[in-house]
Design an enzyme around this catalytic site. Structure first.
Site, PDB file in Angstrom:
ATOM      1  N   SER A 138      65.977  12.241   4.396  1.00 40.10           N
ATOM      2  CA  SER A 138      64.590  12.221   4.910  1.00 40.10           C
ATOM      3  C   SER A 138      63.791  12.671   3.499  1.00 40.10           C
ATOM      4  CB  SER A 138      64.316  13.078   6.053  1.00 40.10           C
ATOM      5  OG  SER A 138      64.397  14.330   5.583  1.00 40.10           O
ATOM      6  N   THR A 143      65.681  19.883   1.892  1.00 45.18           N
ATOM      7  CA  THR A 143      67.125  19.443   1.535  1.00 45.18           C
ATOM      8  C   THR A 143      66.835  17.826   1.203  1.00 45.18           C
ATOM      9  OG1 THR A 143      67.950  21.128   2.929  1.00 45.18           O
ATOM     10  CG2 THR A 143      69.603  19.515   1.787  1.00 45.18           C
ATOM     11  N   ASN A 204      60.063   7.230  11.568  1.00 41.68           N
ATOM     12  CA  ASN A 204      60.300   7.532  12.904  1.00 41.68           C
ATOM     13  C   ASN A 204      59.413   7.092  13.938  1.00 41.68           C
ATOM     14  OD1 ASN A 204      62.898   8.951  12.429  1.00 41.68           O
ATOM     15  ND2 ASN A 204      61.811  11.026  12.421  1.00 41.68           N
ATOM     16  N   GLU A 252      74.218  -7.568  -4.619  1.00 39.38           N
ATOM     17  CA  GLU A 252      73.587  -8.847  -4.426  1.00 39.38           C
ATOM     18  C   GLU A 252      72.124  -8.579  -3.668  1.00 39.38           C
ATOM     19  OE1 GLU A 252      75.246 -12.728  -2.179  1.00 39.38           O
ATOM     20  OE2 GLU A 252      76.914 -11.513  -3.022  1.00 39.38           O
TER      21      GLU A 252
END
EC number: 3.6.5.-
Length: 448
Positions: A138, A143, A204, A252
Site C-alpha cells: 500500500s 511498511t 479502496n 509485454e
C-alpha cells in the site's frame, strides 16, 4: 521457465497476497497443503511460473511475505494455508513502522532488508529463468511505503535487468486509514518511480463502491475487497500461468502499456463483478463486458477517463471468448466519441485471451461467470489521482505538520521537497503527454 517471484509487503500486501494465493490454488487445483490430487495433472505445466515443485508432489508458491510487525503474517502462519508456504518465506520484525515512511525505509526496515534479500536470492536461485518480481503493497502504510521503496532500490542493484511490477493500494479519497497517508504516498512514489517498470494502482474506495453497487454488500470487509483485487491480479497473471490463444508475458505489458518510463501507472478495470442473483438474469456477451470496462464505475481507481485521453489499452479476456467477438467489440468502441486516444497513438489495443474461465472462491460474493475481462489502460486521467494526493500533501506540509516524526527517524526535510517536486513533474509529464502533438513543436526535444 519464465518464473515470477511475488513479494507481499506490509499489512495490505500480505492480506492481498493471502487472497491471491487462495485463488491461484483454486485455479490450479492445488490443495491448501500444497499437494495436487493425482488425477488433475496439468498439461503444459505453465503454473510452475508461480509455484515451485519440490519433487515430492508438493507445490510451493514462489512468494515472500514481509511485515515489520508479526500479527498479520501470523494469521497466515496459523490459517488454512499454513502448510502451503515455506516457513522461511514469512519474514516479520518485532516493531511496526507506525505509519511512518522513515521507519520503514531507514530505521526499522534496515534491520530486515538483508534477511529479505537473502530469501529472495534463494527463491531466485531456484528459478531457471527468472522473469521478474511482482511487489504488492500500500502507499499509505509505513511498511508498505517505506520498506517497499527500500526493497525496490535494492532489487534494482541486485537484479538490474529483471522487470519489477508493482501492485499498489492507493489511499482512497474519502476513506483514510492514516493521517499521514499523503506524505507516505508521495515519498514512496518518488523513491520507487525510477525502479518500477509498471505500477497497477487500486484504490479502496473504488472497490468499496463496487462491493456496494454491484455485489450488494452493505458493509464490505477487507476480505471482500481483497477477493475483488485478487481477481484482477489473477487476470493479469493468468497468461503466465495458463496456456491461451493470445498470451501476454510480463515484459509485454510494459512494452504495450508504458510509452515513457515515468508514465507507468495503468488504470485497472474488471468486469463482470456481479452477485449470483444478478448473474442469473444477464447475458454478458463479449461486447457487454468490453463496453462496461470503459465505465468509470468498474475502475479500480477513482478518476474519470472521459476527461483524459488513452495512450494504450490492454484487454485481457478469459473464458469463453473468440477473437472475432473481441474485434467486433473493439471496433464498436473505436467509433465512440467519449473514448479518446492521444493523437500519436492511433490504434492502441492489445488483446490477450485465455481459455481458462474465471474461478471464484466458494462462498464468496462473486458469481461464477463464463467469461470476464480485465482492462489495463494507460490514461492521462490518472493524473487526477496524483493531483488529489499532492493537494493533501501541500495542506499538511505548508504547516510542517507531523514532519518531526520523519526527521526524528533520520530523514531530512529536503526529501519532502524533493519528492513533492518529482510528483509535480509527474503531473506535468501527464499533461504534456495528453496535449496534442501539433501544438508547440519547438520544445519537444529536451524532455526525455
Amino acid at each position: 521457465m519464465r518464473e515470477v517471484i511475488s513479494i507481499h509487503v506490509g499489512q495490505a500486501g500480505v492480506q492481498i497476497g493471502n487472497a491471491c494465493w487462495e485463488l491461484y490454488c483454486l485455479e490450479h487445483g492445488i490443495q491448501p497443503d500444497g499437494t495436487m490430487p493425482t488425477q488433475s495433472t496439468n498439461e503444459g505445466e505453465s503454473f510452475t511460473t508461480f509455484f515451485s515443485d519440490t519433487g515430492s508432489g508438493r507445490y510451493v508458491p514462489r512468494s515472500i511475505f514481509v511485515d515489520l510487525e508479526p500479527t498479520v503474517v501470523d494469521e497466515i502462519r496459523t490459517g488454512t494455508y499454513k502448510k502451503l508456504f515455506h516457513p522461511e518465506q514469512m519474514i516479520t520484525g518485532k516493531e511496526d513502522a507506525a505509519n511512518n515512511y522513515a521507519r520503514g525505509h531507514y530505521t526499522v526496515g534496515k534491520e530486515l532488508i538483508d534477511t529479505v534479500l537473502d530469501r529472495i536470492r534463494r527463491l531466485a536461485d531456484n528459478c531457471s529463468g527468472l522473469q521478474g518480481f511482482f511487489v504488492f503493497h500500500s502507499f499509505g502504510g509505513g511498511t508498505g511505503s517505506g520498506f517497499t521503496s527500500l526493497l525496490m532500490e535494492r532489487l534494482s542493484v541486485d537484479y538490474g535487468k529483471k522487470s519489477k511490477l508493482e501492485f499498489s493500494i492507493y489511499p482512497a479519497p474519502q476513506v483514510s486509514t492514516a493521517v499521514v497517508e499523503p506524505y507516505n504516498s508521495i515519498l514512496t512514489t518518488h523513491t520507487t518511480l525510477e525502479h518500477s517498470d509498471c505500477a497497477f494502482m487500486v484504490d479502496n474506495e473504488a472497490i468499496y463502491d463496487i462491493c456496494r453497487r454491484n455485489l450488494d454488500v452493505e458493509r464490505p470487509s477487507y476480505t471482500n475487497l481483497n477477493r475483488i483485487i485478487s481477481q484482477v491480479v489473477s487476470s493479469i497473471t493468468a497468461s503466465l500461468r495458463f496456456d491461451g490463444a493470445l498470451n501476454v508475458d510480463l515484459n509485454e505489458f510494459q512494452t504495450n502499456l508504458v510509452p515513457y518510463p515515468r508514465i507507468h501507472f495503468p488504470l485497472a478495470a474488471y468486469t463482470p463483478l456481479i452477485s449470483a442473483e444478478k448473474a442469473y438474469h444477464e447475458a454478458l456477451s463479449v461486447s457487454d463486458i468490453t463496453n462496461s470496462c470503459f465505465e468509470p464505475a468498474n475502475q479500480m481507481v477513482k478518476c474519470d477517463p472521459r476527461h483524459g485521453k488513452y495512450m494504450a489499452v490492454c484487454l485481457l479476456y478469459r473464458g469463453d471468448v473468440v477473437p472475432k467477438d473481441v474485434n467486433t467489440a473493439i471496433a464498436a468502441i473505436k467509433t465512440k466519441r467519449t473514448i479518446q486516444f492521444v493523437d500519436w497513438c492511433p490504434t492502441g489495443f492489445k488483446v490477450g485471451i485465455n481459455y481458462q474461465p474465471p474461478t471464484v472462491v466458494p462462498g464468496g460474493d462473486l458469481a461464477k461467470v463464463p467469461r470476464a475481462v480485465c482492462m489495463l489502460s494507460n490514461t492521462t486521467a490518472i493524473a487526477e489521482a496524483w493531483s488529489r494526493l499532492d493537494y493533501k500533501f501541500d495542506l499538511m506540509y505548508a504547516k510542517r505538520a507531523f514532519v518531526h516524526w520523519y526527521v526524528g527517524e533520520g530523514m531530512e526535510e529536503g526529501e519532502f521537497t524533493e519528492a513533492r517536486e518529482d510528483l509535480a513533474a509527474l503531473e506535468k509529464d501527464y499533461e504534456e503527454v495528453g496535449a496534442d502533438s501539433n501544438e508547440g513543436g519547438e520544445e519537444e526535444g529536451e524532455e526525455y
